[in-house]
Design a protein around this motif. Structure first.
Motif, mmCIF file in Angstrom:
data_model
loop_
_atom_site.group_PDB
_atom_site.id
_atom_site.type_symbol
_atom_site.label_atom_id
_atom_site.label_comp_id
_atom_site.label_asym_id
_atom_site.label_seq_id
_atom_site.Cartn_x
_atom_site.Cartn_y
_atom_site.Cartn_z
ATOM 1 N N ARG A 1 0.746 -1.271 0.010
ATOM 2 C CA ARG A 1 -0.113 0.097 -0.098
ATOM 3 C C ARG A 1 0.843 1.268 -0.172
ATOM 4 O O ARG A 1 0.632 2.329 -0.477
ATOM 5 C CB ARG A 1 -0.692 -0.205 1.275
ATOM 6 C CG ARG A 1 -1.957 1.251 1.340
ATOM 7 C CD ARG A 1 -2.876 0.851 2.230
ATOM 8 N NE ARG A 1 -3.668 -0.381 2.167
ATOM 9 C CZ ARG A 1 -4.753 -0.952 2.720
ATOM 10 N NH1 ARG A 1 -5.083 -0.219 4.015
ATOM 11 N NH2 ARG A 1 -5.290 -2.020 2.455
ATOM 12 N N ARG B 1 0.944 4.191 -2.716
ATOM 13 C CA ARG B 1 0.723 5.710 -2.497
ATOM 14 C C ARG B 1 1.973 6.651 -2.911
ATOM 15 O O ARG B 1 1.628 7.760 -3.478
ATOM 16 C CB ARG B 1 0.683 5.773 -0.889
ATOM 17 C CG ARG B 1 0.373 7.300 -0.669
ATOM 18 C CD ARG B 1 0.176 7.359 0.889
ATOM 19 N NE ARG B 1 -0.311 8.702 1.369
ATOM 20 C CZ ARG B 1 0.405 9.831 1.337
ATOM 21 N NH1 ARG B 1 1.523 9.958 0.780
ATOM 22 N NH2 ARG B 1 -0.548 10.808 1.485
ATOM 23 N N ASP C 1 -4.149 10.790 -0.835
ATOM 24 C CA ASP C 1 -5.218 10.580 -0.091
ATOM 25 C C ASP C 1 -6.427 10.819 -0.647
ATOM 26 O O ASP C 1 -7.549 10.493 -0.035
ATOM 27 C CB ASP C 1 -5.033 11.290 1.246
ATOM 28 C CG ASP C 1 -3.516 10.954 2.082
ATOM 29 O OD1 ASP C 1 -3.194 9.697 1.950
ATOM 30 O OD2 ASP C 1 -2.881 11.763 2.558
ATOM 31 N N GLU D 1 -8.700 6.237 -4.260
ATOM 32 C CA GLU D 1 -8.584 4.820 -3.773
ATOM 33 C C GLU D 1 -7.525 4.136 -4.735
ATOM 34 O O GLU D 1 -7.660 4.512 -6.165
ATOM 35 C CB GLU D 1 -9.932 4.283 -3.856
ATOM 36 C CG GLU D 1 -10.882 4.999 -3.078
ATOM 37 C CD GLU D 1 -12.529 4.385 -3.118
ATOM 38 O OE1 GLU D 1 -12.522 3.401 -3.583
ATOM 39 O OE2 GLU D 1 -13.297 4.950 -2.234
ATOM 40 N N SER E 1 -5.082 1.014 -6.248
ATOM 41 C CA SER E 1 -4.639 -0.347 -6.329
ATOM 42 C C SER E 1 -3.923 -0.380 -7.519
ATOM 43 O O SER E 1 -3.414 0.957 -8.091
ATOM 44 C CB SER E 1 -5.797 -1.101 -6.668
ATOM 45 O OG SER E 1 -6.742 -0.698 -7.678
ATOM 46 N N LYS F 1 -8.996 5.844 -8.421
ATOM 47 C CA LYS F 1 -10.622 6.088 -8.360
ATOM 48 C C LYS F 1 -10.837 7.413 -7.695
ATOM 49 O O LYS F 1 -10.282 7.379 -6.432
ATOM 50 C CB LYS F 1 -11.337 4.752 -7.809
ATOM 51 C CG LYS F 1 -12.655 4.934 -7.932
ATOM 52 C CD LYS F 1 -13.310 3.729 -7.147
ATOM 53 C CE LYS F 1 -14.989 3.690 -7.250
ATOM 54 N NZ LYS F 1 -15.368 4.804 -6.364
ATOM 55 N N LYS G 1 -12.655 9.170 -4.724
ATOM 56 C CA LYS G 1 -13.159 8.553 -3.405
ATOM 57 C C LYS G 1 -14.577 8.583 -3.565
ATOM 58 O O LYS G 1 -15.104 9.980 -4.030
ATOM 59 C CB LYS G 1 -12.722 9.175 -1.942
ATOM 60 C CG LYS G 1 -11.324 8.651 -1.828
ATOM 61 C CD LYS G 1 -10.998 9.160 -0.592
ATOM 62 C CE LYS G 1 -9.570 8.308 -0.074
ATOM 63 N NZ LYS G 1 -9.016 8.695 1.322
#
Length: 265
Positions: free
Chosen positions: A170, A174, A205, A208, A210, A240, A242
């Protein structure tokens, strides 16, 4: 910006193939043929499939925890076992020499999984619990897998592999998004985000995320700036808004080792 790997019944389990937008207008598509946060992967197996250099066991010993803090047999790793395995695996020398995805001291943690149990020795003694801690050193571009005996508190085996690219953590996703947002090639991502939200995109932040490892063999043409991918750690991210639509970032590849961004096609 650290986050411990979560328990997943001793194996790393992630979601299925990821749907992303097919154009700048955010129509849905599917990304095939990549390995990443959206696939089921046994980190230990993937590392073992590569050419590895065995390193002798290290002399790190830590007192065994109380029984209440341990799992039994094939129980998932407890939070205490996860913490302890990673603490034992990251030795002082490794913490000093290796670098994480942000360039800070210490290796990047990728995953911690329960090792396959050793064969029963026939003595009736309780099986010793072991964990495989998978790390990435951005200084040497190496995957480091350490097998930690949680019963004895020692590192039993260290494997080092180059050219192996386990699915991203993760923290790596980021950082890849942060590099893309800051790069001129991130202009389309920011424009699409503004179009969807009427706000400026300034931080990962707000998304979203992946993604998956970029494999050169999946692309028809690879720009010269991405020629080191495979030896370097390169990612494609899926972004994506949020509570909003997907944004197409398929053409962008982020080289985390070189901290650069390239475009396919």
């Amino acid at each position: 910006m650290r986050e411990l790997a979560r328990r997943h019944l001793g194996k790393v389990v992630a979601g299925a193939a990821i749907a992303v937008a097919g154009t700048a207008l955010m129509a849905a598509v599917t990304l095939p043929g990549e390995a990443g946060a959206g696939e089921q992967a046994d980190r230990r197996t993937s590392v073992g499939a590569a050419q590895q250099d065995a390193v002798p066991p290290e002399g790190v010993v830590e007192a065994a925890p109380t029984q209440a803090d341990q799992g039994i047999g094939s129980d998932p790793l407890t939070d205490d076992e996860l913490n302890r395995a990673e603490r034992i695996a990251v030795t002082r020398a490794l913490r000093s020499d290796a670098r994480d995805v942000e360039g800070d001291r210490g290796p990047q943690r990728l995953s911690t999984n329960l090792s396959d149990p050793a064969p029963d020795d026939g003595t009736g003694a309780p099986q010793q619990r072991r964990a495989d801690v998978v790390l990435y050193d951005y200084k040497s571009d190496a995957v480091i897998t350490k097998t930690v005996n949680l019963t004895t508190g020692t590192v039993e085996q260290t494997d080092v592999a180059h050219g192996v690219q386990p699915p991203p953590s993760r923290e790596e996703l980021r950082e890849a998004a942060q590099l893309l947002i800051a790069d001129p090639l991130g202009a389309d991502l920011k424009n699409d985000y503004r179009h969807a939200t009427d706000k400026e995109l300034t931080s990962p932040d707000q998304l979203e995320l992946s993604g998956m490892v970029f494999r050169k063999e999946t692309a028809r043409q690879v720009p010269s700036g991405l020629a080191d991918c495979g030896r370097h750690r390169c990612l494609r991210i899926v972004a994506k808004v949020k509570n909003g639509p997907w944004i197409d970032t398929r053409a962008m590849v982020i080289d985390l080792s070189a901290r650069t961004v390239g475009r396919l096609g």
